[in-house]
Design an enzyme around this catalytic site. Structure first.
Site, PDB file in Angstrom:
ATOM      1  N   LEU A  14       0.860  -1.192   0.000  1.00  0.00           N
ATOM      2  CA  LEU A  14       0.000   0.000   0.000  1.00  0.00           C
ATOM      3  C   LEU A  14       0.890   1.233   0.000  1.00  0.00           C
ATOM      4  CD1 LEU A  14      -2.960   0.916   0.085  1.00  0.00           C
ATOM      5  CD2 LEU A  14      -2.751   1.045   2.565  1.00  0.00           C
ATOM      6  N   HIS A  15       1.315   1.634  -1.188  1.00  0.00           N
ATOM      7  CA  HIS A  15       2.173   2.814  -1.314  1.00  0.00           C
ATOM      8  C   HIS A  15       1.318   4.051  -1.562  1.00  0.00           C
ATOM      9  CE1 HIS A  15       1.852   2.581  -5.749  1.00  0.00           C
ATOM     10  NE2 HIS A  15       1.833   1.268  -5.533  1.00  0.00           N
ATOM     11  N   ALA A  16       1.943   5.177  -1.834  1.00  0.00           N
ATOM     12  CA  ALA A  16       1.258   6.477  -1.868  1.00  0.00           C
ATOM     13  C   ALA A  16       0.088   6.546  -2.852  1.00  0.00           C
ATOM     14  CB  ALA A  16       2.253   7.591  -2.160  1.00  0.00           C
TER      15      ALA A  16
END
Length: 85
Positions: A14-16
């Site tokens: 779950l990155h930006a």
């Protein structure tokens, strides 16, 4: 209150970018939407709170939704998680 558990398939976790989309999704519902990882919890309307969970690919997470439109919100969250693969 409704909840569902899943495992993220996105190799980057779950990155930006997906976290930002999750915030937008959560803000479109009146219900309180939270993401749980291990013993930590983040409000899905708070980008930095989500990023601080450091959700990696393959880690189990649980969404909880409570409020007047929880059924619609949980369905949207399930669809959102499917797009993260």
């Amino acid at each position: 209150m409704q909840q569902f558990s899943c495992t993220l398939a996105d190799p980057e976790g779950l990155h930006a970018r997906p976290a930002g989309k999750l915030v937008s999704l959560a803000c479109s519902y009146a219900s309180v939407i939270e993401l749980h990882k291990a013993e930590r919890t983040a409000n899905c309307r708070r980008l930095f709170a989500l990023l601080s969970l450091c959700v990696r690919s393959g880690e189990p997470i649980t969404f909880t939704v409570e409020g007047e439109d929880e059924e619609a919100a949980i369905a949207a969250l399930r669809a959102f998680v499917l797009t993260l693969s």
